[in-house]
Design an enzyme around this catalytic site. Structure first.
Site, short mmCIF file in Angstrom:
data_model
loop_
_atom_site.label_atom_id
_atom_site.label_comp_id
_atom_site.label_asym_id
_atom_site.label_seq_id
_atom_site.Cartn_x
_atom_site.Cartn_y
_atom_site.Cartn_z
CG PHE A 110 21.74 -9.73 6.46
CD1 PHE A 110 21.15 -10.30 5.39
CD2 PHE A 110 22.84 -10.90 6.79
CE1 PHE A 110 21.47 -11.59 4.57
CE2 PHE A 110 23.33 -11.70 5.97
CZ PHE A 110 22.52 -12.58 5.09
NE ARG B 148 26.63 -13.11 10.05
CZ ARG B 148 26.92 -13.18 8.96
NH1 ARG B 148 28.52 -13.16 8.81
NH2 ARG B 148 26.22 -13.01 7.77
NE ARG C 258 32.10 -10.76 7.59
CZ ARG C 258 30.98 -11.13 6.85
NH1 ARG C 258 30.17 -10.51 6.22
NH2 ARG C 258 30.78 -12.70 6.66
CG HIS D 17 27.05 -17.83 10.09
ND1 HIS D 17 25.76 -18.32 10.27
CD2 HIS D 17 26.84 -16.69 8.98
CE1 HIS D 17 24.71 -17.64 9.58
NE2 HIS D 17 25.64 -16.59 8.69
CD GLN E 69 30.81 -12.73 11.82
OE1 GLN E 69 30.64 -13.19 10.71
NE2 GLN E 69 30.57 -11.91 12.50
CG LEU F 295 26.34 -19.83 5.87
CD1 LEU F 295 27.10 -19.90 7.35
CD2 LEU F 295 26.76 -18.53 5.06
CD GLU G 121 22.92 -12.64 9.70
OE1 GLU G 121 23.98 -12.85 9.91
OE2 GLU G 121 22.58 -11.46 9.76
CG HIS H 189 31.00 -17.11 8.53
ND1 HIS H 189 30.62 -18.00 7.32
CD2 HIS H 189 30.55 -16.00 8.24
CE1 HIS H 189 30.08 -17.11 6.36
NE2 HIS H 189 29.84 -16.04 7.10
C1 LIG Z 1 29.73 -19.74 2.78
C2 LIG Z 1 30.04 -18.32 2.77
C3 LIG Z 1 28.79 -17.50 2.69
C4 LIG Z 1 29.20 -16.08 2.85
N1 LIG Z 1 27.99 -15.18 2.50
C5 LIG Z 1 28.38 -13.88 2.69
C6 LIG Z 1 27.20 -12.98 2.42
O1 LIG Z 1 26.01 -13.29 2.00
N2 LIG Z 1 27.54 -11.66 2.34
C7 LIG Z 1 28.85 -11.19 2.82
O2 LIG Z 1 29.03 -9.88 2.86
N3 LIG Z 1 29.75 -12.06 3.08
C8 LIG Z 1 29.59 -13.32 3.02
N4 LIG Z 1 30.49 -14.24 3.20
C9 LIG Z 1 32.01 -13.76 3.21
C10 LIG Z 1 32.48 -13.25 2.13
O3 LIG Z 1 32.10 -14.08 0.98
C11 LIG Z 1 34.16 -13.35 2.13
O4 LIG Z 1 34.62 -12.64 3.29
C12 LIG Z 1 34.61 -12.63 0.71
O5 LIG Z 1 34.01 -13.23 -0.13
C13 LIG Z 1 36.07 -12.70 0.56
O6 LIG Z 1 36.49 -12.20 -0.63
P1 LIG Z 1 37.85 -12.07 -0.95
O7 LIG Z 1 38.24 -11.63 -2.32
O8 LIG Z 1 38.79 -11.39 0.11
O9 LIG Z 1 38.54 -13.67 -0.98
P2 LIG Z 1 38.08 -15.08 -1.61
O10 LIG Z 1 36.86 -14.60 -2.32
O11 LIG Z 1 38.13 -16.10 -0.67
O12 LIG Z 1 39.32 -15.09 -2.53
C14 LIG Z 1 40.56 -15.90 -2.20
C15 LIG Z 1 41.41 -16.07 -3.24
O13 LIG Z 1 42.85 -16.17 -2.98
C16 LIG Z 1 43.36 -17.23 -3.52
N5 LIG Z 1 44.19 -17.80 -3.04
C17 LIG Z 1 44.45 -18.14 -1.43
N6 LIG Z 1 45.56 -18.56 -1.37
C18 LIG Z 1 46.38 -18.55 -2.49
C19 LIG Z 1 47.78 -18.90 -2.56
N7 LIG Z 1 48.48 -19.25 -1.54
N8 LIG Z 1 48.22 -18.79 -3.85
C20 LIG Z 1 47.22 -18.19 -4.81
N9 LIG Z 1 46.15 -17.64 -4.72
C21 LIG Z 1 45.37 -18.08 -3.60
C22 LIG Z 1 41.98 -18.17 -4.00
O14 LIG Z 1 42.38 -19.03 -5.06
C23 LIG Z 1 41.09 -17.05 -4.34
O15 LIG Z 1 41.04 -16.86 -5.63
C24 LIG Z 1 30.40 -15.69 3.18
C25 LIG Z 1 31.40 -16.55 3.33
C26 LIG Z 1 31.24 -17.96 3.27
C27 LIG Z 1 32.09 -18.85 3.53
#
Ligand SMILES: Cc1cc2nc3c(=O)[nH]c(=O)nc-3n(C[C@H](O)[C@H](O)[C@H](O)COP(=O)(O)OP(=O)(O)OC[C@H]3O[C@@H](n4cnc5c(N)ncnc54)[C@H](O)[C@@H]3O)c2cc1C
Length: 598
Positions: A141, A300, A409, A256, A254, A266, A269, A367
């Site tokens: 990566f 990135r 990142r 991407h 960031q 997406l 990567e 991203h």
């Molecule tokens: C398409 C894509 C691919 C990615 N690929 C990778 C990868 O391969 N490797 C890597 O390391 N990272 C990757 N990332 C980044 C990574 O996925 C995220 O940064 C990470 O999963 C975030 O996790 P989280 O638990 O912080 O939030 P999230 O998984 O985004 O969860 C947020 C939660 O908050 C809840 N929520 C939000 N607002 C409210 C509200 N007002 N009231 C109630 N609930 C709410 C939502 O319902 C959800 O349950 C990727 C991101 C994207 C967009």
């Protein structure tokens, strides 16, 4: 509804992605009986589930085949042979990727806990891709100097999220699915609960708790072209900021390098990790000019800027010249089908292009948000540069800024961050509850205050449409606070954001009903976008240097003398962001700042 008829729990976690689910599962496993998770989406629709490429950890399962150079094919490391990777190397890559803005004590925890977290996933039954002898498979990566992205084809986030959600259920965590949190109650620097709408009924409730954690994810939806889900509207950062918590390093967003042209969806990567090329209209692998060593696998920020330069200088592809080719054809059908099946499907469905046969048009896409709610290394939210805690308030994952990513990142470090720091927050919360945390009373009637606010929005006869305001915000953020920034553009963005905040006061919500009122939710989300976008732009305008993802054409150099510090933004008396700064934790004897070259 008053204090006495509020819903109460020991612990309320907002967000059911990896960070929130880990914290909930650990707190429950540690003996906290009453843990509730609120999520505006069904938990398994959290954006964590969309992650494709991998999760970093120096497991030392594979290495480049001897004599094939740094970009040659990979093989499993035979038993007993020299390792190629280490947490120390992972740490250095992360610090360099962060352009020295990451806090090195937090990064050290990230890389050391990484290995254990991956094996914990494995022991919970997570279905990783495998090497021929059955170890967890790894790929390359960007910005990582060894193959350390552990993956499950290009469904990594999906399998991790399902694994941890099952475990949270097993430990008796209560999930409130499709509850939208709109306020957090903090009085005298102590958290007391949240206010949330039950989306199904439209009813507004006060939920009191001894500890509240925000794990609400990122906010790419402030930009026009983004890889982020519709729900990634930064509710958590805006709500915390409105309630008086500071936000840290918000100017670092960031981009991407490989979002599908015009959609932003997406193309992981992993496409480049598996050996994909980036080509301009002359068929040139232009990364040779910008990062001769790492090529397509530079970090990135650098790859996105290089693509944008090619586009701006007239070497883009498609009719409008606004795209770049991502060429996977030489990987062959078998590898694409085994390692990148989802990416292939997305390209066929949304661009009508099969990557086995043709190059895919891509462009940089908003991203990931490096900034967020500042925390210590155990997820405890801090109120200032001295680290004063907001008692009982925790945050982890993309909404938080601990800070391991600094100014940029590295791919695969975010699933890792959400897991490692979600898990740590879970332990810290359990400790806090077991040490006799109390349910603190709430002054007044916050549920009623929020109900009135909603009613005022529903009754507003104004002529402005929420969707128009959201689109105009995304347009100015993309054009004026995007990959390349300067004083003039940023001032324009700030003026636009403030005008849009004014116009929002006259926004009309069309749907006046209570049940499942998605029009009302979109209005609340747009209000949040407007709130934190002002913080992003203000931080970017003040930071007169270029570092990581923050690239100013009028200040093209990194300036450690004046800017080797985190930005803290707090909502001032006049409602505008007030900025102050916080030192970066650097181990001067081990990882002093260096020039960042790839
Ligand atoms: C398409 C894509 C691919 C990615 N690929 C990778 C990868 O391969 N490797 C890597 O390391 N990272 C990757 N990332 C980044 C990574 O996925 C995220 O940064 C990470 O999963 C975030 O996790 P989280 O638990 O912080 O939030 P999230 O998984 O985004 O969860 C947020 C939660 O908050 C809840 N929520 C939000 N607002 C409210 C509200 N007002 N009231 C109630 N609930 C709410 C939502 O319902 C959800 O349950 C990727 C991101 C994207 C967009």
């Amino acid at each position: 509804m008053t204090n006495s008829d509020a819903i109460t729990h020991d612990v309320i976690i907002v967000g059911a992605g990896l960070a929130g689910s880990w914290a909930a599962m650990i707190a429950a496993e540690q003996g906290v009986r009453d843990v509730a998770v609120l999520s505006k989406l069904h938990p398994l629709r959290s954006h964590s589930g969309a992650a494709q490429g991998g999760i970093a950890a120096a497991l030392n399962n594979v290495r480049p085949v001897a004599g094939t150079g740094p970009r040659g094919p990979l093989e499993q490391i035979p038993e007993g042979e020299e390792p190629v990777d280490s947490p120390e190397l992972h740490m250095f890559d992360t610090i360099k990727g962060s352009d020295w803005l990451g806090d090195q004590d937090a990064i050290e925890i990230l890389v050391n806990d990484a290995i254990d977290v991956i094996y914990q996933y494995e022991h919970m039954g997570c279905v990783f891709s495998r090497t021929p002898d059955g170890r967890i498979a790894q790929r390359r990566f960007g910005g990582h100097s060894a193959p350390r992205a552990n993956f499950a084809a290009d469904w990594t986030g999906h399998v991790l999220l399902h694994t941890i959600h099952e475990q949270a259920l097993k430990h008796g965590v209560k999930f409130y699915s499709e509850w939208y949190v709109m306020d957090v109650i903090i009085e005298d620097n102590i958290v007391r609960g949240v206010v949330a709408i039950n989306i199904l009924t439209g009813e507004v409730h006060l939920l009191r708790a001894k500890a509240v954690m925000f794990a609400t994810g990122g906010y790419g939806r402030a930009f026009k072209i983004t890889s982020n889900a519709f729900a990634n509207t930064g509710d958590g950062v805006a709500i915390a900021y409105d309630a008086g918590a500071p936000l840290m390093d918000m100017e670092f967003v960031q981009f991407h390098p490989t979002g599908l042209y015009r959609h932003g969806i997406l193309m992981s990567e992993a496409c480049r990790g598996e050996g994909g090329y980036l080509l301009n209209k002359d068929g040139e692998r232009f990364m040779e000019k910008y990062a001769p060593d790492k090529m397509e696998l530079a970090p990135r920020d650098l790859v996105s800027r290089s693509e944008q330069r090619e586009i701006d200088e007239g070497r883009g592809v498609m009719e409008d010249g606004q795209a770049i080719w991502l060429d996977l054809r030489h990987l062959g059908r078998e590898k694409i089908m085994e390692r990148l099946p989802q990416v292939r499907e997305l390209a066929i469905d949304f661009a009508g292009v099969d990557p086995i046969e043709e190059p895919v048009p891509i462009q940089p896409t908003a991203h990931y948000s490096m900034g967020g709610i500042p925390t210590d290394n155990n997820g405890q939210v801090i109120a200032d540069a001295q680290g004063t805690p907001i008692v009982g308030f925790y945050a982890a994952g993309e909404v938080a800024c601990v800070s391991v990513h600094g100014a940029n990142r590295l791919g695969t470090n975010s699933l890792l961050e959400a897991s490692v720091f979600g898990r740590r927050a879970g332990y810290a919360i359990a400790e806090f509850i077991k040490n006799g945390a109390k349910l603190h009373p709430v002054t007044g009637d916050p549920a009623e205050r929020n109900r009135r606010m909603i009613q005022e929005m529903l009754d507003n006869p104004g002529k402005e449409l929420v969707e128009d305001i959201a689109q105009e915000l995304k347009a100015t953020m993309t054009a004026n606070c995007g990959i390349f920034r300067d004083d003039e553009k940023l001032k324009r963005a700030l003026k636009d954001v403030r005008e849009l905040q004014e116009r929002f006061k006259h926004a009309r919500v069309m749907d006046k009903s209570r049940r499942f009122n998605t029009d009302l939710l979109a209005a609340l989300e747009t209000k949040h976008l407007l709130t934190f976008s002002e913080v992003i732009v203000t931080g970017a305008l003040n930071r007169t240097e270029s570092r990581g993802a923050h690239a100013r054409t009028d200040y093209p150099k990194r300036d450690d003398e004046n800017w080797l510090k985190h930005t803290l933004a707090r909502k001032g008396e006049d409602g505008r962001p007030e900025l102050s700064y916080k030192d970066v934790t650097i181990f001067w004897d081990r990882f002093p700042p260096q020039e960042r070259k790839y």
